[in-house]
Design a protein around this motif. Structure first.
Motif, mmCIF file in Angstrom:
data_model
loop_
_atom_site.group_PDB
_atom_site.id
_atom_site.type_symbol
_atom_site.label_atom_id
_atom_site.label_comp_id
_atom_site.label_asym_id
_atom_site.label_seq_id
_atom_site.Cartn_x
_atom_site.Cartn_y
_atom_site.Cartn_z
ATOM 1 N N THR A 147 -14.802 -43.900 40.212
ATOM 2 C CA THR A 147 -13.646 -43.735 41.093
ATOM 3 C C THR A 147 -12.429 -43.186 40.350
ATOM 4 O O THR A 147 -11.376 -42.982 40.944
ATOM 5 C CB THR A 147 -13.267 -45.082 41.740
ATOM 6 O OG1 THR A 147 -12.976 -46.035 40.701
ATOM 7 C CG2 THR A 147 -14.404 -45.596 42.611
ATOM 8 N N VAL A 148 -12.577 -42.948 39.055
ATOM 9 C CA VAL A 148 -11.475 -42.396 38.260
ATOM 10 C C VAL A 148 -11.147 -40.989 38.749
ATOM 11 O O VAL A 148 -12.033 -40.132 38.842
ATOM 12 C CB VAL A 148 -11.846 -42.364 36.761
ATOM 13 C CG1 VAL A 148 -10.806 -41.577 35.973
ATOM 14 C CG2 VAL A 148 -11.978 -43.776 36.213
ATOM 15 N N SER A 149 -9.896 -40.769 39.063
ATOM 16 C CA SER A 149 -9.461 -39.446 39.508
ATOM 17 C C SER A 149 -8.286 -38.928 38.693
ATOM 18 O O SER A 149 -7.741 -37.869 38.977
ATOM 19 C CB SER A 149 -9.086 -39.476 40.995
ATOM 20 O OG SER A 149 -8.013 -40.385 41.214
ATOM 21 N N GLY A 150 -7.892 -39.681 37.687
ATOM 22 C CA GLY A 150 -6.780 -39.285 36.838
ATOM 23 C C GLY A 150 -6.551 -40.326 35.760
ATOM 24 O O GLY A 150 -7.142 -41.416 35.792
ATOM 25 N N LEU A 151 -5.685 -40.009 34.818
ATOM 26 C CA LEU A 151 -5.418 -40.942 33.722
ATOM 27 C C LEU A 151 -4.829 -42.254 34.215
ATOM 28 O O LEU A 151 -5.073 -43.315 33.615
ATOM 29 C CB LEU A 151 -4.485 -40.289 32.703
ATOM 30 C CG LEU A 151 -5.067 -39.127 31.895
ATOM 31 C CD1 LEU A 151 -4.005 -38.525 30.983
ATOM 32 C CD2 LEU A 151 -6.263 -39.593 31.075
ATOM 33 N N ALA A 152 -4.062 -42.205 35.290
ATOM 34 C CA ALA A 152 -3.442 -43.429 35.806
ATOM 35 C C ALA A 152 -4.481 -44.467 36.204
ATOM 36 O O ALA A 152 -4.234 -45.678 36.139
ATOM 37 C CB ALA A 152 -2.546 -43.099 36.991
ATOM 38 N N TYR A 171 -2.577 -34.617 23.507
ATOM 39 C CA TYR A 171 -2.087 -34.949 24.847
ATOM 40 C C TYR A 171 -2.259 -36.436 25.127
ATOM 41 O O TYR A 171 -1.352 -37.103 25.651
ATOM 42 C CB TYR A 171 -2.825 -34.126 25.894
ATOM 43 C CG TYR A 171 -2.302 -34.324 27.307
ATOM 44 C CD1 TYR A 171 -1.297 -33.503 27.808
ATOM 45 C CD2 TYR A 171 -2.803 -35.336 28.120
ATOM 46 C CE1 TYR A 171 -0.806 -33.691 29.091
ATOM 47 C CE2 TYR A 171 -2.319 -35.525 29.402
ATOM 48 C CZ TYR A 171 -1.322 -34.701 29.884
ATOM 49 O OH TYR A 171 -0.829 -34.899 31.156
ATOM 50 N N ALA A 172 -3.431 -36.979 24.781
ATOM 51 C CA ALA A 172 -3.684 -38.405 25.011
ATOM 52 C C ALA A 172 -2.716 -39.264 24.207
ATOM 53 O O ALA A 172 -2.232 -40.301 24.691
ATOM 54 C CB ALA A 172 -5.124 -38.739 24.638
ATOM 55 N N GLY A 173 -2.404 -38.840 22.986
ATOM 56 C CA GLY A 173 -1.460 -39.589 22.167
ATOM 57 C C GLY A 173 -0.074 -39.611 22.772
ATOM 58 O O GLY A 173 0.591 -40.664 22.793
ATOM 59 N N ARG A 174 0.377 -38.454 23.265
ATOM 60 C CA ARG A 174 1.693 -38.409 23.914
ATOM 61 C C ARG A 174 1.707 -39.270 25.170
ATOM 62 O O ARG A 174 2.684 -39.978 25.448
ATOM 63 C CB ARG A 174 2.060 -36.958 24.260
ATOM 64 C CG ARG A 174 2.320 -36.082 23.044
ATOM 65 C CD ARG A 174 2.987 -34.771 23.461
ATOM 66 N NE ARG A 174 2.166 -34.005 24.404
ATOM 67 C CZ ARG A 174 1.264 -33.113 24.051
ATOM 68 N NH1 ARG A 174 1.033 -32.876 22.766
ATOM 69 N NH2 ARG A 174 0.582 -32.442 24.967
ATOM 70 N N TYR A 175 0.619 -39.203 25.925
ATOM 71 C CA TYR A 175 0.530 -39.985 27.158
ATOM 72 C C TYR A 175 0.620 -41.476 26.844
ATOM 73 O O TYR A 175 1.297 -42.239 27.546
ATOM 74 C CB TYR A 175 -0.790 -39.678 27.869
ATOM 75 C CG TYR A 175 -0.924 -40.311 29.235
ATOM 76 C CD1 TYR A 175 -0.460 -39.653 30.365
ATOM 77 C CD2 TYR A 175 -1.509 -41.567 29.383
ATOM 78 C CE1 TYR A 175 -0.579 -40.223 31.623
ATOM 79 C CE2 TYR A 175 -1.626 -42.156 30.638
ATOM 80 C CZ TYR A 175 -1.156 -41.476 31.753
ATOM 81 O OH TYR A 175 -1.268 -42.067 32.993
ATOM 82 N N GLU A 178 4.069 -42.781 26.254
ATOM 83 C CA GLU A 178 4.933 -42.773 27.440
ATOM 84 C C GLU A 178 4.576 -43.849 28.455
ATOM 85 O O GLU A 178 5.314 -44.060 29.426
ATOM 86 C CB GLU A 178 4.859 -41.393 28.102
ATOM 87 C CG GLU A 178 5.394 -40.262 27.227
ATOM 88 C CD GLU A 178 5.050 -38.890 27.786
ATOM 89 O OE1 GLU A 178 4.364 -38.838 28.849
ATOM 90 O OE2 GLU A 178 5.432 -37.884 27.164
ATOM 91 N N HIS A 179 3.437 -44.526 28.268
ATOM 92 C CA HIS A 179 2.979 -45.527 29.228
ATOM 93 C C HIS A 179 2.539 -46.799 28.498
ATOM 94 O O HIS A 179 1.616 -46.751 27.677
ATOM 95 C CB HIS A 179 1.815 -44.985 30.069
ATOM 96 C CG HIS A 179 2.162 -43.773 30.871
ATOM 97 N ND1 HIS A 179 2.125 -42.504 30.339
ATOM 98 C CD2 HIS A 179 2.559 -43.634 32.165
ATOM 99 C CE1 HIS A 179 2.479 -41.627 31.272
ATOM 100 N NE2 HIS A 179 2.754 -42.287 32.387
#
Length: 278
Positions: A147-152, A171-175, A178-179
């Motif tokens: 059901t994963v449709s995005g990083l969130a 990109y994953a490191g920056r994400y 930030e979260h």
């Protein structure tokens, strides 16, 4: 490091013979390309275009199981540049960070790099990039029934896999910074290891460039690309800083194949679709 020599096409063989008659590519390692408008090109080894890449990164470059040759989209592009110069291409497998750092080009390991490499400001500080030849957004691969449709959807305990030393890893490191509840990041040495981790249940999703992930999804029907993240990335070939002669020739070749349809043919050959059918 592994080296594989590509067989010359008929065009390249003719050009190579003419080059020999003209005594080009002799000690000094400088020759005149087949195209009259192109400048003389200096090579590491006379008669050979040494191309650095990092294996495996299918469909850009990988070992053919039947022949043992290195094949792929990038390899075919390198062949076209070699053909223009009247040379054979020899593909050299090196660590990816030796390409992105410029080391493999500066120390004479290769003349040019075709390595599924995203153009970044940091890399452009140590390499001279040619014109972009592939648009590469980040994409998220997960199990077909996930059901994963995005990083969130991975927040709060999800496991995200990336390949080391890539823009996907960056990109994953920056994400994650930030979260606060970002997924845990698991890093793998190459794309096959990343794909294996997903299919083995070690991670919940894999983040990497779109082209290889679409190919993986076609090869492994139990997975699917859930979303593309528009990062505006583009792949570029590269030469050592200041090697404007080789840069010019390769740029001319890429411009020509975009105009005459050969680029679209190669895209269909390796990705199964034309560039506008993603």
């Amino acid at each position: 490091m592994a080296e594989h020599t590509r067989r010359l096409s008929t065009t390249a063989l003719v050009a190579s013979s003419l080059c020999a008659l003209a005594a080009c590519g002799q000690p000094g390692h400088t020759l005149d390309p087949a195209a009259p408008s192109s400048p003389a090109v200096t090579l590491v080894d006379a008669g050979t275009l040494l191309t650095c890449t990092h294996l495996p990164y299918e469909p850009f470059q990988h070992l053919d199981d039947d022949t043992g040759d290195i094949v792929g989209f990038d390899v075919d592009l390198g062949d076209l540049v070699a053909d223009r110069l009247g040379l054979e291409q020899r593909v050299v497998d090196v660590p990816f960070d030796s390409i992105t750092s410029g080391t493999a080009l500066e120390d004479g390991t290769c003349d040019i790099a075709f390595a599924g490499m995203t153009i970044t400001d940091e890399r452009a500080g140590v390499l001279d990039f040619g014109v972009p030849y592939f648009n590469a957004n980040q994409a998220l691969l997960a199990d077909w029934d996930s059901t994963v449709s995005g990083l969130a959807d991975l927040h709060g305990g999800g496991r995200l896999g990336v390949q080391e030393n890539t823009t996907g890893s960056d990109y994953a490191g920056r994400y994650a910074t930030e979260h606060d509840d970002a997924p845990a990041i698991h890093t793998y040495p190459d794309l096959p290891a990343l794909a294996h981790a997903l299919r083995a249940g070690e991670i919940d999703a894999a983040l990497a460039d779109n082209g290889p992930l679409y190919l993986l999804a076609r090869s492994h029907r139990d997975t699917s690309v859930k979303v593309e993240i528009d990062t505006g990335e583009q792949y570029g070939f590269a030469v050592r800083r200041g090697n404007t002669e080789l840069l010019t020739v390769a740029n001319e070749v890429l411009a020509e194949i975009r105009q005459d349809g050969r680029y679209e043919e190669l895209h269909r050959k390796w990705f199964g679709v034309t560039p506008n059918q993603w």
